[in-house]
Write a protein that holds these residues in place. Structure first.
Motif, PDB file in Angstrom:
ATOM      1  N   ARG A  65       0.645  -1.142   0.369  1.00  0.00           N
ATOM      2  CA  ARG A  65      -0.459   0.199   0.099  1.00  0.00           C
ATOM      3  C   ARG A  65       0.795   1.411  -0.105  1.00  0.00           C
ATOM      4  O   ARG A  65       0.633   1.976  -0.917  1.00  0.00           O
ATOM      5  N   ASP A  66       2.144   1.597   0.683  1.00  0.00           N
ATOM      6  CA  ASP A  66       2.846   2.464   0.961  1.00  0.00           C
ATOM      7  C   ASP A  66       3.580   2.770  -0.369  1.00  0.00           C
ATOM      8  O   ASP A  66       3.319   3.776  -0.924  1.00  0.00           O
ATOM      9  N   LYS A  67       3.529   1.452  -1.121  1.00  0.00           N
ATOM     10  CA  LYS A  67       4.396   1.684  -2.814  1.00  0.00           C
ATOM     11  C   LYS A  67       3.873   1.856  -3.494  1.00  0.00           C
ATOM     12  O   LYS A  67       3.568   3.486  -3.950  1.00  0.00           O
ATOM     13  N   ALA A  68       2.323   2.069  -3.597  1.00  0.00           N
ATOM     14  CA  ALA A  68       0.969   2.484  -4.369  1.00  0.00           C
ATOM     15  C   ALA A  68       1.273   3.419  -4.365  1.00  0.00           C
ATOM     16  O   ALA A  68       0.919   4.240  -4.658  1.00  0.00           O
ATOM     17  N   ALA A  69       1.044   3.735  -2.812  1.00  0.00           N
ATOM     18  CA  ALA A  69       0.728   5.433  -2.948  1.00  0.00           C
ATOM     19  C   ALA A  69       1.548   6.403  -2.969  1.00  0.00           C
ATOM     20  O   ALA A  69       1.236   7.332  -3.585  1.00  0.00           O
ATOM     21  N   ALA A  70       3.041   5.580  -2.799  1.00  0.00           N
ATOM     22  CA  ALA A  70       4.062   6.543  -3.238  1.00  0.00           C
ATOM     23  C   ALA A  70       4.531   6.585  -4.814  1.00  0.00           C
ATOM     24  O   ALA A  70       4.786   7.522  -5.587  1.00  0.00           O
ATOM     25  N   ALA A  71       3.695   5.385  -5.776  1.00  0.00           N
ATOM     26  CA  ALA A  71       4.002   5.915  -6.924  1.00  0.00           C
ATOM     27  C   ALA A  71       2.596   7.273  -7.542  1.00  0.00           C
ATOM     28  O   ALA A  71       3.103   7.819  -8.394  1.00  0.00           O
ATOM     29  N   ARG A  72       1.260   6.880  -7.050  1.00  0.00           N
ATOM     30  CA  ARG A  72       0.502   7.780  -6.483  1.00  0.00           C
ATOM     31  C   ARG A  72       1.134   9.189  -6.277  1.00  0.00           C
ATOM     32  O   ARG A  72       0.995  10.050  -7.486  1.00  0.00           O
ATOM     33  N   GLU A  73       1.777   9.548  -5.310  1.00  0.00           N
ATOM     34  CA  GLU A  73       2.400  10.990  -5.726  1.00  0.00           C
ATOM     35  C   GLU A  73       3.513  11.292  -6.333  1.00  0.00           C
ATOM     36  O   GLU A  73       3.376  12.420  -6.252  1.00  0.00           O
ATOM     37  N   SER A  74       4.119  10.792  -6.585  1.00  0.00           N
ATOM     38  CA  SER A  74       4.659  10.776  -7.884  1.00  0.00           C
ATOM     39  C   SER A  74       4.913  11.092  -9.377  1.00  0.00           C
ATOM     40  O   SER A  74       5.996  11.126 -10.454  1.00  0.00           O
ATOM     41  N   ASP A  75       3.157  10.263  -9.626  1.00  0.00           N
ATOM     42  CA  ASP A  75       2.691  10.693 -10.773  1.00  0.00           C
ATOM     43  C   ASP A  75       3.267  10.065 -11.183  1.00  0.00           C
ATOM     44  O   ASP A  75       3.696   9.443 -12.774  1.00  0.00           O
ATOM     45  N   ALA A  76       3.576   8.407 -11.039  1.00  0.00           N
ATOM     46  CA  ALA A  76       4.220   7.242 -11.923  1.00  0.00           C
ATOM     47  C   ALA A  76       3.362   6.960 -13.314  1.00  0.00           C
ATOM     48  O   ALA A  76       1.985   6.884 -13.440  1.00  0.00           O
ATOM     49  N   PRO A  77       3.942   6.262 -13.774  1.00  0.00           N
ATOM     50  CA  PRO A  77       2.959   5.358 -14.861  1.00  0.00           C
ATOM     51  C   PRO A  77       2.449   4.853 -14.513  1.00  0.00           C
ATOM     52  O   PRO A  77       1.909   4.405 -13.613  1.00  0.00           O
TER      53      PRO A  77
END
Length: 144
Positions: A65-77
């Motif tokens: 969940r933390d990794k997914a949240a970090a990806a959302r926050e960093s506008d990952a592809p």
């Protein structure tokens, strides 16, 4: 010879006149009672092992969940976010099954699982920004 008599008197006082001090407690003197205690202890240890696995699954779900949240926050592809969301769902599903196993093992062992809060409706969904997981680790109460 005097030392032996003194030691014998001390042991008689401590353990009783005809006891050596190495006797089993009353509840373990009969074979059936010993076997029952051993079986119960084994069930409790198995339940504790299952609880430890559930805590590990919970931690894995939190990390996903933390990794997914970090990806959302960093506008990952979007593809990366989708992949991470699938991992979150899989980890949350494993955590839920592990939690159910804890409850079952606790019932079999005759102990009460503590700190098992119900999984929220969104527990298998990726967490939104600012939300937190409702799953908790498991431990047991009532060991004999």
């Amino acid at each position: 010879m005097r030392k032996a008599e003194i030691l014998d008197a001390q042991e008689d006082q401590r353990y009783g006149k005809s006891n050596r001090g190495s006797e089993l407690p009353d509840e373990l003197r009969r074979r059936q009672d010993r076997l029952a205690r051993i079986r119960q202890a084994r069930k409790e240890m198995e339940a504790e092992t299952i609880a430890a696995a559930a805590r590990q699954r919970h931690e894995e779900a939190e990390e996903a969940r933390d990794k997914a949240a970090a990806a959302r926050e960093s506008d990952a592809p979007a593809a990366e976010q989708a992949d991470l969301n699938k991992k979150v769902e899989a980890a949350a599903a494993k955590a839920k099954v592990a939690r159910e196993n804890v409850i079952e093992a606790a019932e079999i062992a005759g102990v009460e699982p503590l700190d098992l809060e119900p999984l929220g409706a969104g527990a298998s969904q990726p967490l939104e920004e600012g939300s937190s997981s409702e799953c908790r680790g498991a431990s047991f109460h009532g060991r004999t």
